[in-house]
Enzyme design. Structure first.
Site, PDB file in Angstrom:
ATOM      1  N   GLY A  48       0.833  -1.212   0.000  1.00  0.00           N
ATOM      2  CA  GLY A  48       0.000   0.000   0.000  1.00  0.00           C
ATOM      3  C   GLY A  48       0.855   1.244   0.000  1.00  0.00           C
ATOM      4  N   GLY A  51       2.042   5.636   4.422  1.00  0.00           N
ATOM      5  CA  GLY A  51       1.031   6.224   5.307  1.00  0.00           C
ATOM      6  C   GLY A  51      -0.294   5.497   5.282  1.00  0.00           C
ATOM      7  CE  LYS A  54       3.785   0.146   3.252  1.00  0.00           C
ATOM      8  NZ  LYS A  54       3.395   1.566   3.202  1.00  0.00           N
ATOM      9  NE  ARG A  81      13.350   0.902   0.418  1.00  0.00           N
ATOM     10  CZ  ARG A  81      13.935   1.182  -0.754  1.00  0.00           C
ATOM     11  NH1 ARG A  81      15.129   1.736  -0.791  1.00  0.00           N
ATOM     12  NH2 ARG A  81      13.354   0.875  -1.906  1.00  0.00           N
ATOM     13  CB  SER A 122       5.673  -4.162  -2.674  1.00  0.00           C
ATOM     14  OG  SER A 122       4.573  -4.257  -1.801  1.00  0.00           O
TER      15      SER A 122
HETATM   16  N1  LIG Z   1      10.579   8.092  -2.961  1.00  0.00           N
HETATM   17  C1  LIG Z   1       9.962   7.376  -1.995  1.00  0.00           C
HETATM   18  N2  LIG Z   1       8.814   6.739  -2.287  1.00  0.00           N
HETATM   19  C2  LIG Z   1       8.184   6.018  -1.310  1.00  0.00           C
HETATM   20  N3  LIG Z   1       8.623   5.878  -0.019  1.00  0.00           N
HETATM   21  C3  LIG Z   1       9.788   6.516   0.276  1.00  0.00           C
HETATM   22  C4  LIG Z   1      10.503   7.279  -0.677  1.00  0.00           C
HETATM   23  N4  LIG Z   1      11.604   7.821  -0.074  1.00  0.00           N
HETATM   24  C5  LIG Z   1      11.585   7.392   1.193  1.00  0.00           C
HETATM   25  N5  LIG Z   1      10.504   6.606   1.427  1.00  0.00           N
HETATM   26  C6  LIG Z   1      10.240   5.928   2.699  1.00  0.00           C
HETATM   27  O1  LIG Z   1      10.568   4.567   2.425  1.00  0.00           O
HETATM   28  C7  LIG Z   1       9.513   3.719   2.815  1.00  0.00           C
HETATM   29  C8  LIG Z   1       9.147   2.792   1.691  1.00  0.00           C
HETATM   30  O2  LIG Z   1      10.138   1.808   1.598  1.00  0.00           O
HETATM   31  P1  LIG Z   1       9.713   0.440   0.869  1.00  0.00           P
HETATM   32  O3  LIG Z   1      10.916  -0.422   0.873  1.00  0.00           O
HETATM   33  O4  LIG Z   1       8.453  -0.065   1.484  1.00  0.00           O
HETATM   34  O5  LIG Z   1       9.408   0.968  -0.604  1.00  0.00           O
HETATM   35  S1  LIG Z   1       9.360   0.069  -1.946  1.00  0.00           S
HETATM   36  O6  LIG Z   1       8.585  -1.146  -1.627  1.00  0.00           O
HETATM   37  O7  LIG Z   1      10.776  -0.218  -2.338  1.00  0.00           O
HETATM   38  O8  LIG Z   1       8.679   0.968  -2.970  1.00  0.00           O
HETATM   39  C9  LIG Z   1       8.324   4.536   3.128  1.00  0.00           C
HETATM   40  O9  LIG Z   1       7.897   4.073   4.403  1.00  0.00           O
HETATM   41  P2  LIG Z   1       6.344   3.884   4.738  1.00  0.00           P
HETATM   42  O10 LIG Z   1       5.831   5.291   4.880  1.00  0.00           O
HETATM   43  O11 LIG Z   1       6.321   3.115   6.015  1.00  0.00           O
HETATM   44  O12 LIG Z   1       5.691   3.148   3.584  1.00  0.00           O
HETATM   45  C10 LIG Z   1       8.808   5.974   3.179  1.00  0.00           C
HETATM   46  O13 LIG Z   1       8.767   6.447   4.498  1.00  0.00           O
HETATM   47  N1  LIG Z   2      -6.420   2.078  10.790  1.00  0.00           N
HETATM   48  C1  LIG Z   2      -5.912   3.298  11.070  1.00  0.00           C
HETATM   49  N2  LIG Z   2      -6.740   4.302  11.426  1.00  0.00           N
HETATM   50  C2  LIG Z   2      -6.235   5.534  11.688  1.00  0.00           C
HETATM   51  N3  LIG Z   2      -4.920   5.859  11.614  1.00  0.00           N
HETATM   52  C3  LIG Z   2      -4.068   4.877  11.251  1.00  0.00           C
HETATM   53  C4  LIG Z   2      -4.504   3.553  10.961  1.00  0.00           C
HETATM   54  N4  LIG Z   2      -3.410   2.816  10.642  1.00  0.00           N
HETATM   55  C5  LIG Z   2      -2.346   3.637  10.734  1.00  0.00           C
HETATM   56  N5  LIG Z   2      -2.728   4.883  11.103  1.00  0.00           N
HETATM   57  C6  LIG Z   2      -1.847   6.050  11.284  1.00  0.00           C
HETATM   58  O1  LIG Z   2      -1.400   6.411   9.993  1.00  0.00           O
HETATM   59  C7  LIG Z   2      -0.010   6.774  10.023  1.00  0.00           C
HETATM   60  C8  LIG Z   2       0.765   5.847   9.093  1.00  0.00           C
HETATM   61  O2  LIG Z   2       0.705   4.531   9.617  1.00  0.00           O
HETATM   62  P1  LIG Z   2       1.880   3.491   9.241  1.00  0.00           P
HETATM   63  O3  LIG Z   2       1.506   2.198   9.858  1.00  0.00           O
HETATM   64  O4  LIG Z   2       3.202   4.091   9.580  1.00  0.00           O
HETATM   65  O5  LIG Z   2       1.713   3.416   7.664  1.00  0.00           O
HETATM   66  P2  LIG Z   2       2.769   2.860   6.572  1.00  0.00           P
HETATM   67  O6  LIG Z   2       3.590   1.816   7.265  1.00  0.00           O
HETATM   68  O7  LIG Z   2       1.902   2.320   5.483  1.00  0.00           O
HETATM   69  O8  LIG Z   2       3.561   4.049   6.155  1.00  0.00           O
HETATM   70  C9  LIG Z   2       0.418   6.650  11.480  1.00  0.00           C
HETATM   71  O9  LIG Z   2       0.325   7.944  12.082  1.00  0.00           O
HETATM   72  C10 LIG Z   2      -0.615   5.727  12.091  1.00  0.00           C
HETATM   73  O10 LIG Z   2      -0.806   5.989  13.466  1.00  0.00           O
END
Ligand SMILES: Nc1ncnc2c1ncn2[C@@H]1O[C@H](COP(=O)(O)OS(=O)(=O)O)[C@@H](OP(=O)(O)O)[C@H]1O
Ligand SMILES: Nc1ncnc2c1ncn2[C@@H]1O[C@H](COP(=O)(O)OP(=O)(O)O)[C@@H](O)[C@H]1O
Length: 218
Positions: A48, A51, A54, A81, A122
């Site tokens: 997904g 934010g 996941k 990473r 992903s």
């Molecule tokens: N350009 C860019 N695009 C998306 N995300 C970015 C980028 N740069 C840094 N980040 C941070 O890296 C987290 C995503 O890493 P992933 O390994 O899940 O990404 S991927 O599957 O290789 O696309 C992702 O963490 P999550 O927010 O928990 O998803 C971001 O915080």
């Molecule tokens: N089901 C939910 N309802 C409301 N807020 C959520 C929910 N799941 C996650 N959040 C909030 O959304 C933000 C991103 O969550 P996170 O688990 O870090 O997402 P990701 O790993 O996809 O980046 C955090 O501030 C978290 O507290």
């Protein structure tokens, strides 16, 4: 004919750039490990937008499994990473390599009998499907965080969407780079104005799937 551990040298293989290699089996195999753990090894792949929730669902799921006496391990994109994949960027080919490596590690964890929870953006279907192909039928459980970009951007806990909008981050998923939603995943976890579920509620939906499909017993 040369033999080694009862195997003929002709069974040496070349896999990629690795030549003259031979797979070693062992009497303690996946079936024995699953009996020990009273569960079935599998990969729960959570995909997904940044934010979308996941990591929150992955943690809630791991906690719920732990309370049930089940052993799981989280492979979170951000975390991997920091070490194994510290050499990779967010270019499409590096994201593909990120997913390939995590997929191979997840396969080993599932073979160990663990419930492996992989939580990564992903974004490309082809990469996720390649991971699915590594696992036995049914052992790759794809979970889609169906959360609109607007909701993810409103959350923006790391301020990355704000930086991306300001042009301080290039190639950010959902802003500059694509995200390809799954077309036929096992589980969809929806979050919208009508459906507001907590990470724990979402995790219980995954637990229910695991129970229904026999993964919480050997
Ligand atoms: N350009 C860019 N695009 C998306 N995300 C970015 C980028 N740069 C840094 N980040 C941070 O890296 C987290 C995503 O890493 P992933 O390994 O899940 O990404 S991927 O599957 O290789 O696309 C992702 O963490 P999550 O927010 O928990 O998803 C971001 O915080
Ligand atoms: N089901 C939910 N309802 C409301 N807020 C959520 C929910 N799941 C996650 N959040 C909030 O959304 C933000 C991103 O969550 P996170 O688990 O870090 O997402 P990701 O790993 O996809 O980046 C955090 O501030 C978290 O507290």
């Amino acid at each position: 004919m040369v033999c080694y551990l009862g195997r003929t040298v002709s069974q040496l293989a070349t896999i990629g750039n690795s030549t003259n290699i031979m797979w070693h089996g062992c009497p303690v195999d996946k079936v024995e490990r699953q009996k020990l753990l009273k569960q079935k090894g599998c990969v729960i792949w959570i995909t997904g937008l940044s934010g979308s929730g996941k990591s929150s669902v992955a943690c809630a799921l791991s906690q719920s499994l732990h309370c049930r006496g089940k052993l799981s391990y989280i492979l979170d994109g951000d975390n991997v990473r920091h070490g194994l994949n510290r050499d990779l960027s967010f270019k499409a080919e590096d994201r593909a390599e990120n997913i390939r490596r995590v997929g191979e590690v997840a396969k080993l964890f599932a073979d160990a009998g663990l419930i492996c929870i992989a939580s990564l953006i992903s974004p490309y279907r082809r990469d996720r499907d390649a991971c699915r192909a590594l696992l036995p039928e049914g052992s790759f459980i794809e979970v889609f965080m169906d959360v609109p970009l607007q909701v993810c951007e409103a959350r923006d806990p790391k301020g990355l969407y704000k930086l991306a909008r300001a042009g301080k981050i290039e190639g950010f998923t959902g802003i500059h780079d694509p995200y390809e939603p799954p077309l036929n995943c096992e589980i969809v976890l929806e979050h919208s104005e009508e459906v507001c579920a907590s990470p724990r509620d979402m995790a219980e939906k995954v637990i229910h799937y695991l129970e229904e499909n026999g993964y919480l017993q050997a």
